[in-house]
Design a protein around this motif. Structure first.
Motif, short mmCIF file in Angstrom:
data_model
loop_
_atom_site.label_atom_id
_atom_site.label_comp_id
_atom_site.label_asym_id
_atom_site.label_seq_id
_atom_site.Cartn_x
_atom_site.Cartn_y
_atom_site.Cartn_z
N ARG A 1 7.09 -4.02 -54.89
CA ARG A 1 7.51 -3.85 -53.46
C ARG A 1 6.26 -4.09 -52.73
NH1 ARG A 1 13.15 -2.93 -52.11
NH2 ARG A 1 14.19 -2.78 -53.98
N PRO A 2 6.32 -4.67 -51.67
CA PRO A 2 5.16 -4.84 -50.61
C PRO A 2 4.85 -3.46 -50.02
CG PRO A 2 7.19 -5.91 -49.51
CD PRO A 2 7.53 -5.49 -51.13
N THR A 3 3.92 -3.52 -49.36
CA THR A 3 3.26 -2.39 -48.61
C THR A 3 4.38 -1.90 -47.33
OG1 THR A 3 1.94 -3.67 -47.26
CG2 THR A 3 0.97 -2.57 -48.97
N GLY A 4 5.14 -3.31 -46.97
CA GLY A 4 5.98 -3.15 -45.87
C GLY A 4 6.96 -2.01 -46.02
N HIS A 5 7.53 -1.86 -47.10
CA HIS A 5 8.46 -1.07 -47.78
C HIS A 5 8.18 0.63 -47.62
CE1 HIS A 5 12.34 -0.04 -49.55
NE2 HIS A 5 11.64 0.89 -50.57
N ALA A 6 7.00 0.93 -47.18
CA ALA A 6 6.38 2.09 -47.24
C ALA A 6 7.05 2.74 -46.15
CB ALA A 6 4.97 2.01 -47.09
N GLY A 7 7.20 2.15 -45.00
CA GLY A 7 7.68 2.71 -43.78
C GLY A 7 6.68 3.20 -42.46
N PRO A 8 6.97 3.28 -41.45
CA PRO A 8 5.94 3.49 -40.63
C PRO A 8 4.91 4.75 -40.90
CG PRO A 8 7.95 4.11 -39.51
CD PRO A 8 8.17 3.51 -41.15
N HIS A 9 5.22 5.92 -41.50
CA HIS A 9 4.57 6.82 -41.39
C HIS A 9 4.47 7.38 -42.94
CE1 HIS A 9 4.50 7.20 -37.35
NE2 HIS A 9 5.65 7.19 -37.23
N ARG A 10 4.71 6.57 -43.86
CA ARG A 10 4.42 6.90 -45.10
C ARG A 10 2.95 5.90 -45.81
NH1 ARG A 10 10.32 5.58 -45.62
NH2 ARG A 10 11.43 7.52 -44.94
N PRO A 11 2.57 6.57 -46.76
CA PRO A 11 1.25 5.88 -47.42
C PRO A 11 1.85 4.61 -48.16
CG PRO A 11 1.90 7.74 -48.78
CD PRO A 11 2.76 7.81 -47.33
N ALA A 12 0.87 3.63 -48.16
CA ALA A 12 1.56 2.22 -48.95
C ALA A 12 1.29 2.44 -50.16
CB ALA A 12 0.18 1.13 -48.44
N PRO A 13 2.51 1.89 -51.09
CA PRO A 13 2.46 2.40 -52.54
C PRO A 13 1.60 1.45 -53.32
CG PRO A 13 4.14 0.70 -51.52
CD PRO A 13 3.24 1.08 -50.31
N ASP B 1 -7.07 11.09 -43.73
CA ASP B 1 -6.12 10.40 -42.64
C ASP B 1 -5.05 10.96 -42.28
OD1 ASP B 1 -8.18 8.58 -41.67
OD2 ASP B 1 -7.54 7.08 -42.57
N ASP B 2 -4.67 11.23 -41.03
CA ASP B 2 -3.21 11.39 -40.65
C ASP B 2 -2.37 10.19 -40.85
OD1 ASP B 2 -0.89 12.24 -39.39
OD2 ASP B 2 -1.51 12.24 -37.50
N PRO B 3 -1.40 10.32 -41.80
CA PRO B 3 -0.35 9.13 -42.06
C PRO B 3 0.29 8.51 -40.76
CG PRO B 3 0.21 10.80 -43.60
CD PRO B 3 -0.75 11.66 -42.39
N ALA B 4 0.40 9.11 -39.81
CA ALA B 4 0.76 8.60 -38.43
C ALA B 4 0.02 7.93 -37.66
CB ALA B 4 1.33 9.67 -37.57
N HIS B 5 -1.29 8.23 -37.89
CA HIS B 5 -2.35 7.67 -36.95
C HIS B 5 -3.72 7.69 -38.12
CE1 HIS B 5 -4.32 6.01 -33.64
NE2 HIS B 5 -5.15 6.77 -33.48
N PRO B 6 -3.94 6.90 -38.97
CA PRO B 6 -4.86 6.85 -39.84
C PRO B 6 -6.28 6.30 -39.25
CG PRO B 6 -3.56 5.01 -40.37
CD PRO B 6 -2.97 5.74 -39.22
N ALA B 7 -7.13 7.57 -38.64
CA ALA B 7 -8.20 7.15 -38.20
C ALA B 7 -9.41 6.30 -38.65
CB ALA B 7 -8.70 8.50 -37.32
N GLU B 8 -9.47 6.60 -40.00
CA GLU B 8 -10.63 5.88 -40.62
C GLU B 8 -9.99 4.52 -40.85
OE1 GLU B 8 -14.35 5.49 -42.40
OE2 GLU B 8 -13.36 7.16 -41.21
N ARG B 9 -8.83 4.38 -41.32
CA ARG B 9 -8.42 3.28 -41.80
C ARG B 9 -8.34 2.18 -40.42
NH1 ARG B 9 -2.65 2.49 -44.50
NH2 ARG B 9 -4.18 2.82 -46.19
N ILE B 10 -8.03 2.71 -39.30
CA ILE B 10 -8.32 2.21 -37.86
C ILE B 10 -9.72 1.66 -37.83
CG2 ILE B 10 -8.38 2.22 -35.39
CD1 ILE B 10 -5.71 4.11 -35.89
N ARG B 11 -10.64 2.43 -38.00
CA ARG B 11 -12.05 2.11 -37.82
C ARG B 11 -12.28 1.20 -38.75
NH1 ARG B 11 -12.54 7.86 -36.72
NH2 ARG B 11 -12.82 8.34 -38.90
N ASN B 12 -11.97 1.26 -40.06
CA ASN B 12 -12.35 -0.03 -40.87
C ASN B 12 -11.91 -1.00 -40.42
OD1 ASN B 12 -13.75 1.99 -42.36
ND2 ASN B 12 -12.18 2.37 -43.82
N THR B 13 -10.54 -1.14 -40.07
CA THR B 13 -9.94 -2.45 -39.67
C THR B 13 -10.75 -2.86 -38.45
OG1 THR B 13 -7.86 -1.86 -40.45
CG2 THR B 13 -7.83 -3.69 -38.90
N ARG B 14 -11.06 -2.35 -37.64
CA ARG B 14 -12.03 -2.81 -36.42
C ARG B 14 -13.09 -3.31 -37.05
NH1 ARG B 14 -11.05 1.85 -31.62
NH2 ARG B 14 -9.26 0.99 -30.61
#
Length: 654
Positions: free
Chosen positions: A30-42, A273-286
């Motif tokens: 299953r892709p990460t898209g199945h995880a849902g908006p506030h669930r961690p990617a599988p 990271d807060d699953p609803a707003h993962p601050a570190e993931r956002i910084r890394n993506t930037r």
């Protein structure tokens, strides 16, 4: 006369599906898209620079043809036109997508922002159109890049001449190999991307560095270029004007940003990271977006300048040795055929794998939208079936266009520009909604620039819109058909009861049964409940004193498909009432009754009144608004969800 559902004496059960090994293997991943908006990617996440390489195989691979495109489009002005492209990248696209990453940190991209801002069916149709352009961008990225890789194979001096004329076959083989990588998994794709990007950028550094050295040690080359430039365009403002007019032809150099945010679930975040707003993931993506933009900008400026100074103008023309491969020309001309062949191999590999970022984007985006809208079969959540579907589409596109790079360039540029334009509009609307005046103006200016670029590209190459229209129509038609055929599925992903709702159910359950009157909430006064209770007790012959519960469903956005239901309880005018919000009345009632049956081990009896009107009108109304003739739809949803009749909640209509 009262009518009621009758139950047959025989009990029919549906046996569990027996999948073969191949089908089970297809549906397992299953892709990460199945995880849902506030669930961690599988799936495992990766360091940002590794994911940058996955998106960079598309972005960086444009170095294989971008300098030649610029030279062919504006000739001596290509360095100035490329500088405008770089400024728009750093001051336009990059700020836009840094904000998209912050507001859509689960890989939905700018499309999710527009979905939230527009809402309901208007938003859904907008999303379907944008998904059509995204499919155009990503699918054509796969086919065009593979075709360009094939062109580099055929044009290499060491390749046997019998390869000529086999472009379609070679391109199909490259696409099949790409699909094979993704059938293995995301981890393998990222590992290959890291090696290819590191090697390719290293070789480009050598080629560009050598070219700069040749320019520095032969200053007359720059003098000659400047003299010709002034002769053709004596006024600097004329140069800038021409560069702005032809700039849309260089739009391919903007590819990669949408996939950069689409694969955000693959980016490693912080442990806290807060699953609803993962601050570190956002910084890394930037970091990912900024680093990729800076690397690409540096290479674009230096390569456009050195190639126009060092390569004779006629070599950029169709059939010339630098046509579509300016840096490869310099590699062979200045560093020898051996190094040039090594560079060709690296270019071929990264162009072949450029489709990987597009495939990754599709595998992350599609399962996040269409299954949630009920607009594709549920198996579309799984990675491997989607890989096969996208591979087949890529094969068809390759055969239709005969692996011709130029024939697909317009569609590619159109898809890229429409997605960047939609992202610019989305962040502009977001900034306006949040009252950020300066950012609203800034993003608005960026939107206008990309609007001009998109329109100019469409006028220049209308075939891009024609190809995109095919994808848009195909997505809309298949989505609506799927939505209609899946409309009677049980669509609640979860049902939760608050403490008051639980107390009401436990108090009303008698002798293993629970009697529920479905009530369309109108005035919600005492008279409404008295009349509804009296009607059902008379029609159904329910004894006085037998506990009943009212159930009221309030419609939300009917364009949504899957939903989570939160049931609350309330005592109103002496009556026990269960309340729930849902995009579909019938589906909510069916899901709630099944949940009550399972959690309390009681059999719900649901009582309705017949609706007056045309059944075809009610069916259409159910599909569009979630209402319609609720009793028969509720019964059908229950029948599909629970094949064993003796276990199915009762539906009574009077």
């Amino acid at each position: 006369m009262a009518a009621t559902e009758t139950q047959e004496n025989d009990t029919v059960g549906v046996p569990p599906p027996r999948h073969g090994r191949f089908v089970a293997w297809l549906l397992h991943d299953r892709p990460t898209g199945h995880a849902g908006p506030h669930r961690p990617a599988p799936h495992p996440t990766h360091r940002w620079w590794k994911v940058m390489c996955l998106t960079g195989v598309d972005y960086f691979s444009t170095l294989g043809y971008q300098p030649a495109i610029a030279a062919a489009a504006v000739g001596l002005l290509s360095p100035l036109a490329t500088l405008i492209l770089v400024l728009l990248t750093l001051l336009g696209a990059l700020p836009v997508y840094r904000r998209v990453a912050a507001e859509s940190p689960h890989g939905e991209g700018s499309i999710a922002m527009l979905d939230r801002l527009l809402g309901r069916w208007k938003g859904k149709f907008t999303i379907l159109v944008l998904l059509g352009f995204m499919a155009t961008d990503f699918i054509i990225t796969m086919t065009l890049s593979a075709a360009d890789a094939t062109a580099h194979v055929v044009e290499n001096p060491y390749v046997p001449h019998w390869f000529e004329g086999k472009e379609v076959v070679i391109t199909l083989v490259l696409l099949a190999l790409l699909a094979g990588v993704f059938l293995r998994g995301f981890g393998e794709a990222i590992g290959i991307a890291v090696v290819l990007v590191v090697v390719y950028l290293g070789l480009n550094l050598i080629v560009v560095g050598d070219a700069l050295w040749n320019v520095i040690t032969a200053p007359e080359l720059v003098t000659n270029w400047r003299g010709l430039l002034v002769t053709e365009h004596s006024n600097i403002w004329v140069m800038i004007g021409i560069s702005l007019v032809v700039f849309p032809k260089l739009a391919l150099g903007l590819s990669g940003f949408e996939t950069g945010v689409a694969v955000m679930p693959q980016v490693k975040g912080g442990a806290g990271d807060d699953p609803a707003h993962p601050a570190e993931r956002i910084r890394n993506t930037r970091k990912l977006l900024t680093t990729a933009a800076l690397i690409m900008s540096g290479f674009l400026i230096t390569s456009s300048f050195t190639t126009i100074v060092l390569i004779p103008e006629h070599e950029f023309e169709d059939g010339g040795e630098a046509s579509g491969r300016a840096l490869a020309y310099l590699a062979h001309e200045h560093l020898g055929n051996v190094f040039g062949t090594v560079y060709d191999v690296s270019t071929i590999l990264i162009l072949w794998f450029a489709g990987a970022s597009a495939m990754a984007g599709l595998l992350n985006i599609v399962p996040r939208y269409l299954p949630r809208y009920g607009m594709v079969p549920d198996w579309a959540r799984a990675t491997r079936p989607l890989v096969l579907v996208f591979a087949v589409i890529a094969f068809v596109i390759t055969l239709l266009f005969k692996a011709d790079v130029d024939a697909q360039g317009g569609a590619y540029a159109t898809g890229v520009l429409v997605l960047i334009l939609s992202a610019s509009v989305a962040v502009t609307l977001s900034a306006r909604r949040k009252g950020q005046r300066a950012k609203t103006v800034g993003f608005g200016v960026i939107s206008v620039v990309f609007l001009y670029t998109t329109i100019a590209n469409i006028i220049e190459r209308p075939d891009g819109v024609q190809i995109a229209s095919f994808f848009i129509i195909a997505i809309i038609v298949t989505s609506l058909i799927s939505r209609a055929t899946r409309s009677l599925e049980l669509r609640a992903t979860e049902v939760r009861f608050d403490a008051d709702a639980r107390r009401i159910i436990e108090a009303a359950a008698v002798d293993g049964e629970l009697r529920i009157i479905a009530n369309e909430p109108n005035e919600r006064d005492e008279t409404e409940y008295q009349d509804k209770e009296a009607e059902q007790r008379e029609v159904r012959n329910l004894p006085e004193g037998l506990p009943i519960v009212f159930l009221e469903v309030t419609l939300t956005d009917a364009s949504q498909f899957e939903t989570e239901l939160d049931v609350s309880g309330e005592e109103r005018h002496g009556y026990s009432v269960l309340k729930v919000e849902s995009p579909s009345v019938a589906n909510a009632i069916a899901a709630l009754s099944l949940k009550i049956r399972d959690d309390w081990d009681v059999m719900p009896h649901i009582y309705f009144a017949w609706a007056e009107g045309n059944p075809f009108y009610f069916l259409f109304r159910y599909l569009i608004s979630g209402e319609g003739d609720v009793p028969p739809v509720t019964r059908e949803v229950l029948r599909r969800a629970e094949p064993v009749r003796s276990k199915r909640p009762w539906v009574h209509v009077g």
